[in-house]
Enzyme design. Structure first.
Site, PDB file in Angstrom:
ATOM      1  N   HIS A 286     -31.300   4.748 -44.671  1.00 11.26           N
ATOM      2  CA  HIS A 286     -30.829   4.748 -46.055  1.00 11.26           C
ATOM      3  C   HIS A 286     -29.559   5.579 -46.092  1.00 11.26           C
ATOM      4  CE1 HIS A 286     -30.640   5.184 -50.376  1.00 11.26           C
ATOM      5  NE2 HIS A 286     -31.654   4.354 -50.502  1.00 11.26           N
TER       6      HIS A 286
ATOM      7  N   ARG B  69     -25.921   4.046 -56.612  1.00 14.77           N
ATOM      8  CA  ARG B  69     -24.725   3.298 -56.214  1.00 14.77           C
ATOM      9  C   ARG B  69     -24.628   1.985 -56.978  1.00 14.77           C
ATOM     10  NH1 ARG B  69     -25.241   1.652 -51.214  1.00 14.77           N
ATOM     11  NH2 ARG B  69     -27.350   2.415 -50.853  1.00 14.77           N
TER      12      ARG B  69
END
Length: 585
Positions: free
Chosen positions: A242, A264
């Protein structure tokens, strides 16, 4: 302690693990199995209080309209997995996610966030062409696992909590599974559980890396047991990092925990040590590129950095408005605050962190394995994600295939009976588990840290043949050193050092497989990137790796991907379908 001390226990359906896959399997098995079927669930920790599903922040991918379709979800999954997924598994995941989300709401009782018109709210995740991620704020996993836990605890399922599985015990001819050897961690005693069917849903847990998201007790035990049992494992080089793990220092276990992808997706920006936004230098989608691309971008920026006081990069959300961030990402704001960071108004240091394992046991679309009586669901199973898992597909995969496993086992036991174990294998697994109790006690933790540093540096985000070979040498050294480390046997009840030893044994075994599979793949696909072989190879000639334990050690071969639904260069979407339904940021 002697072999004769092992307690013998019988059941019809045995489920190992109580994450989303295990709990869903228990509920579905109750519905599909004949009346009077005995169902047992066993878990290394406590039901609903351990495992990775509980830690899910982002959400659950499902195509629920608004232009989104199962076909679009499927194509995103295949493209994200770089044409390595088992397409039949990927299709079933996308198709059944629609069924399962309604089940979660209407039967299990989950409450997900909604739009003003009452429809489920869905947000954008990286690598996807639609806003399809259903969520409960940024703490979705807790909602799902709490409701499943309530259902299972109120059921008539037999519960073996704090029972650790240590070995799959086959029949004497090796054709079928007889049962599972376990340690009752509360007493230190052993229990052999015979079962007609066994579901392995122990989860992944790539905690052999310096930075990792799962809790430290997630140590690939299921895959290690399957490896020793001779089962085939596919895609074992595919470790997902990740991109945004919290970097809070060595003094806290918060380091490595995820700052979820929705940050994001909502417009969060990644900033390097010079204060510049950098992801568009690596991909046209910027911070919304798939996890593998963003992780490599961050890794590259970290290599450029010559500031010894800053190891990672920063994520910045303040430009979206502090009040918006606090409301939209309350859990993330609180997590950062606990570690001394202000996500809403400041910057938070992040680093790629080992998060999910795309590799796993070879299974069919009904979760059956090559060994009669053994079924696999969730992160233990390989195939659905190929070389890269889309954010939001993980908990969907666990609940979809957990339900399928419960249905399949419930139907299969009608024609099955309990089997007699191979007593020689039972004895060997017992001896393996008690081995450290007969050695002089020493420290386990330094060896685990040595393995973590080694895997991070040599078999991490970016790989080379030379680095992987150094990694294999180092893994062997840690493994050999571990065999000289003993554990105090004064008391076996909750002897956590003993379990730390067993944890590291599993991590060493699977680290070797990861490295060997990574060395065998001489191209770069998804989560696996070889700096000495940076090209992905032709999609039409895609192959997946298959690792297996033989008399000569771990061997790795390759098999061609079957394009059973769609071929590279083609699509199942209509010709006039837009490339994406996601608004640009």
């Amino acid at each position: 302690m002697q072999l004769s001390d092992i307690e013998r226990h019988d059941t019809d359906i045995l489920i190992l693990g109580t994450g989303g896959a295990g709990l869903f399997a228990a509920l579905h098995a109750q519905q599909s199995a004949p009346e009077g079927t005995k169902i047992t669930i066993a878990v290394k920790g406590l039901i609903g209080k351990c495992g990775c599903t509980r830690m899910v922040q982002g959400g659950y991918n499902v195509a629920l309209g608004g232009g989104d379709t199962v076909e679009r979800h499927f194509m995103d999954t295949i493209n994200g997995g770089k044409w390595l997924p088992n397409q039949d598994m990927a299709w079933r995941l996308c198709e059944q996610a629609v069924v399962r989300i309604r089940e979660l709401e209407n039967e299990v009782g989950c409450f997900f966030d909604r739009n003003s018109d009452g429809s489920l709210h869905q947000k954008a995740f990286a690598g996807q062409t639609a806003d399809r991620t259903v969520h409960k704020g940024d703490l979705t996993g807790i909602e799902i696992i709490n409701r499943l836990m309530e259902k299972v605890l109120a059921s008539g399922v037999e519960k073996l909590q704090e029972h650790r599985a240590v070995g799959l015990i086959p029949t004497k001819d090796g054709s079928a599974l007889a049962g599972v050897l376990m340690i009752d961690m509360r007493t230190g005693g052993f229990k052999f559980v015979r079962a007609k069917t066994v579901l392995m849903a122990t989860g992944g847990g790539p905690t052999m890396y310096k930075y990792h998201t799962p809790s430290g007790d997630k140590t690939m035990d299921g895959l290690a047991m399957a490896l020793r049992a001779g089962l085939k494992l596919r895609d074992m080089e595919m470790v997902q990092f990740h991109p945004t793990g919290l970097l809070a220092g060595d003094h806290t276990r918060m380091t490595g925990t995820v700052l979820e992808e929705g940050l994001r997706g909502a417009g969060g920006q990644l900033i390097n040590h010079s204060g510049a936004r950098f992801m568009f230098d690596y991909d046209g989608k910027g911070e919304r590129a798939t996890r593998d691309v963003v992780s490599r971008g961050i890794d590259a920026e970290m290599r450029k950095n010559n500031n010894p006081e800053q190891e990672g990069v920063f994520i910045s959300m303040s430009h979206l408005g502090p009040d918006f961030v606090r409301k939209k990402f309350k859990g993330m704001v609180n997590r950062c605050a606990d570690s001394g960071f202000d996500l809403a108004e400041g910057k938070v240091e992040v680093v790629p962190t080992a998060h999910y394992f795309m590799g796993g046991i070879v299974v069919d679309v009904d979760t059956r394995t090559a060994m009669e009586g053994l079924y696999v669901a969730g992160e233990d199973a390989g195939g659905a994600h190929g070389s890269n898992r889309l954010g939001g597909n993980g908990v969907a995969n666990s609940t979809v295939y957990g339900g399928i496993a419960g249905d399949t086992m419930g139907a299969d036991i009608v024609s099955m009976s309990l089997r007699e174990p191979d007593e020689a294998v039972l004895a060997a697994e017992f001896d393996r588990a008690i081995y450290p109790l007969s050695r002089k006690p020493n420290l386990v933790l330094p060896l685990r840290k040595q393995l973590q540093d080694l895997m991070w540096e040599e078999v991490g985000v970016m790989r080379t043949e030379a680095g992987i070979k150094r990694g294999l040498t180092g893994i062997a050294e840690v493994s050999d050193a571990l065999m000289d480390v003993g554990v105090d046997n004064g008391t076996l009840a909750f002897n956590l050092t003993w379990h730390d030893w067993l944890n590291l044994r599993s991590l060493c075994d699977i680290s070797e497989v990861i490295a060997k599979a990574g060395n065998a793949r001489e191209n770069s696909r998804g989560a696996h990137f070889r700096e000495d072989f940076p090209e992905p190879g032709t999609m039409e000639d895609s192959e997946f790796t298959v690792a297996q334990q033989t008399s000569e050690g771990v061997t790795v071969t390759r098999e061609p991907v079957e394009f059973s639904i769609v071929r590279p260069g083609e699509t199942v979407l209509p010709a006039d379908a837009p490339e994406t339904l996601v608004a640009t940021q």
